[in-house]
Design a protein around this motif. Structure first.
Motif, mmCIF file in Angstrom:
data_model
loop_
_atom_site.group_PDB
_atom_site.id
_atom_site.type_symbol
_atom_site.label_atom_id
_atom_site.label_comp_id
_atom_site.label_asym_id
_atom_site.label_seq_id
_atom_site.Cartn_x
_atom_site.Cartn_y
_atom_site.Cartn_z
ATOM 1 N N ILE A 6 -47.689 19.402 -75.837
ATOM 2 C CA ILE A 6 -47.758 20.830 -76.164
ATOM 3 C C ILE A 6 -47.898 21.006 -77.674
ATOM 4 O O ILE A 6 -48.709 21.814 -78.142
ATOM 5 C CB ILE A 6 -46.513 21.576 -75.630
ATOM 6 N N ASP A 7 -47.131 20.253 -78.440
ATOM 7 C CA ASP A 7 -47.229 20.325 -79.906
ATOM 8 C C ASP A 7 -48.619 19.930 -80.389
ATOM 9 O O ASP A 7 -49.167 20.570 -81.285
ATOM 10 C CB ASP A 7 -46.180 19.425 -80.575
ATOM 11 N N ASP A 8 -49.201 18.883 -79.781
ATOM 12 C CA ASP A 8 -50.549 18.448 -80.172
ATOM 13 C C ASP A 8 -51.595 19.514 -79.849
ATOM 14 O O ASP A 8 -52.511 19.759 -80.639
ATOM 15 C CB ASP A 8 -50.917 17.129 -79.482
ATOM 16 N N ILE A 9 -51.457 20.157 -78.698
ATOM 17 C CA ILE A 9 -52.385 21.222 -78.309
ATOM 18 C C ILE A 9 -52.248 22.407 -79.267
ATOM 19 O O ILE A 9 -53.248 22.943 -79.760
ATOM 20 C CB ILE A 9 -52.128 21.666 -76.851
ATOM 21 N N LYS A 10 -51.011 22.794 -79.572
ATOM 22 C CA LYS A 10 -50.785 23.908 -80.499
ATOM 23 C C LYS A 10 -51.328 23.593 -81.889
ATOM 24 O O LYS A 10 -51.840 24.479 -82.574
ATOM 25 C CB LYS A 10 -49.293 24.247 -80.578
ATOM 26 N N VAL A 78 -49.350 28.200 -73.688
ATOM 27 C CA VAL A 78 -50.051 26.920 -73.587
ATOM 28 C C VAL A 78 -49.577 26.230 -72.317
ATOM 29 O O VAL A 78 -48.370 26.173 -72.055
ATOM 30 C CB VAL A 78 -49.769 26.004 -74.800
ATOM 31 N N GLU A 79 -50.514 25.736 -71.538
ATOM 32 C CA GLU A 79 -50.197 24.941 -70.353
ATOM 33 C C GLU A 79 -51.131 23.738 -70.324
ATOM 34 O O GLU A 79 -52.258 23.812 -70.819
ATOM 35 C CB GLU A 79 -50.419 25.748 -69.077
ATOM 36 N N LEU A 107 -59.108 23.240 -73.269
ATOM 37 C CA LEU A 107 -59.144 22.009 -74.060
ATOM 38 C C LEU A 107 -59.150 20.808 -73.125
ATOM 39 O O LEU A 107 -58.623 20.880 -72.002
ATOM 40 C CB LEU A 107 -57.916 21.897 -74.967
ATOM 41 N N LEU A 108 -59.737 19.728 -73.592
ATOM 42 C CA LEU A 108 -59.683 18.448 -72.896
ATOM 43 C C LEU A 108 -59.163 17.392 -73.860
ATOM 44 O O LEU A 108 -59.466 17.440 -75.057
ATOM 45 C CB LEU A 108 -61.068 18.034 -72.383
ATOM 46 N N LYS A 109 -58.409 16.444 -73.336
ATOM 47 C CA LYS A 109 -57.906 15.362 -74.170
ATOM 48 C C LYS A 109 -58.925 14.227 -74.150
ATOM 49 O O LYS A 109 -59.182 13.621 -73.115
ATOM 50 C CB LYS A 109 -56.551 14.863 -73.685
ATOM 51 N N GLY A 113 -58.253 12.741 -79.190
ATOM 52 C CA GLY A 113 -57.234 13.779 -79.086
ATOM 53 C C GLY A 113 -57.757 15.030 -78.401
ATOM 54 O O GLY A 113 -58.857 15.050 -77.855
ATOM 55 N N TRP A 114 -56.956 16.073 -78.429
ATOM 56 C CA TRP A 114 -57.314 17.331 -77.789
ATOM 57 C C TRP A 114 -58.456 18.016 -78.531
ATOM 58 O O TRP A 114 -58.460 18.060 -79.747
ATOM 59 C CB TRP A 114 -56.105 18.264 -77.736
#
Length: 124
Positions: A6-10, A78-79, A107-109, A113-114
Motif C-alpha cells: 500500500i505504501d509503495d502504491i501511494k 487504495v486497494e 496500477l500494475l506491479k 515496481g508499481w
C-alpha cells in the motif's frame, strides 16, 4: 493486505500528483507505464475520449509549463490484489476556477515496481 505494498502504491500516486503540480516530466515517466491511457468524457459529445498517457512525449510537448501548483490532490482510497491495484484521488483547483476532478487509477506491479496503466476521470 501488506502495508508495504500500500505504501509503495501511494508513493507512485504521490509522485504522479507532485509531477503534475511541478510539471516534472521525469517524475511523470516514473509513475506511468508508457502504454498507459487516460479516459474522460468529452464535454461536447458526452462520449468517452481516450488520451495518451502523461508519459508520452507528444503529451509532454503539448503541456504549457506553469510556475507553481494549481491543484491539490487527496488520495481517497487504495486497494490491491496481487499485482493489480486501484486508487481513487480527488483533485481540486487552488484558484477561483473551482475546477475539480475525481481520478480512478489502475496500477500494475511490473519488474520495476508499481506503474499507472490507466486513469479514468470525471471533471466537475
Amino acid at each position: 493486505m501488506n502495508a508495504n505494498e500500500i505504501d509503495d502504491i501511494k508513493k507512485v500516486i504521490r509522485n504522479y500528483v507532485t509531477a503534475v503540480q511541478t510539471m516534472n516530466f521525469n517524475l511523470v515517466r516514473s509513475a506511468w507505464d508508457t502504454d498507459g491511457h487516460r479516459w474522460i468524457i468529452d464535454p461536447d459529445t458526452q462520449e468517452p475520449y481516450k488520451m495518451l498517457s502523461a508519459s508520452h512525449e507528444d503529451v509532454i510537448k503539448s503541456i504549457k509549463h506553469s510556475s507553481g501548483p494549481s491543484f491539490t490532490a487527496d488520495i481517497i482510497s487504495v486497494e490491491y490484489t496481487g499485482t493489480a491495484a486501484f486508487a481513487k484521488i480527488a483533485w481540486h483547483s487552488v484558484d477561483e476556477t473551482k475546477i475539480g476532478e475525481i481520478n480512478y487509477i489502475l496500477l500494475l506491479k511490473t519488474k520495476s515496481g508499481w506503474k499507472i496503466v490507466s486513469k479514468n476521470a470525471h471533471r466537475f
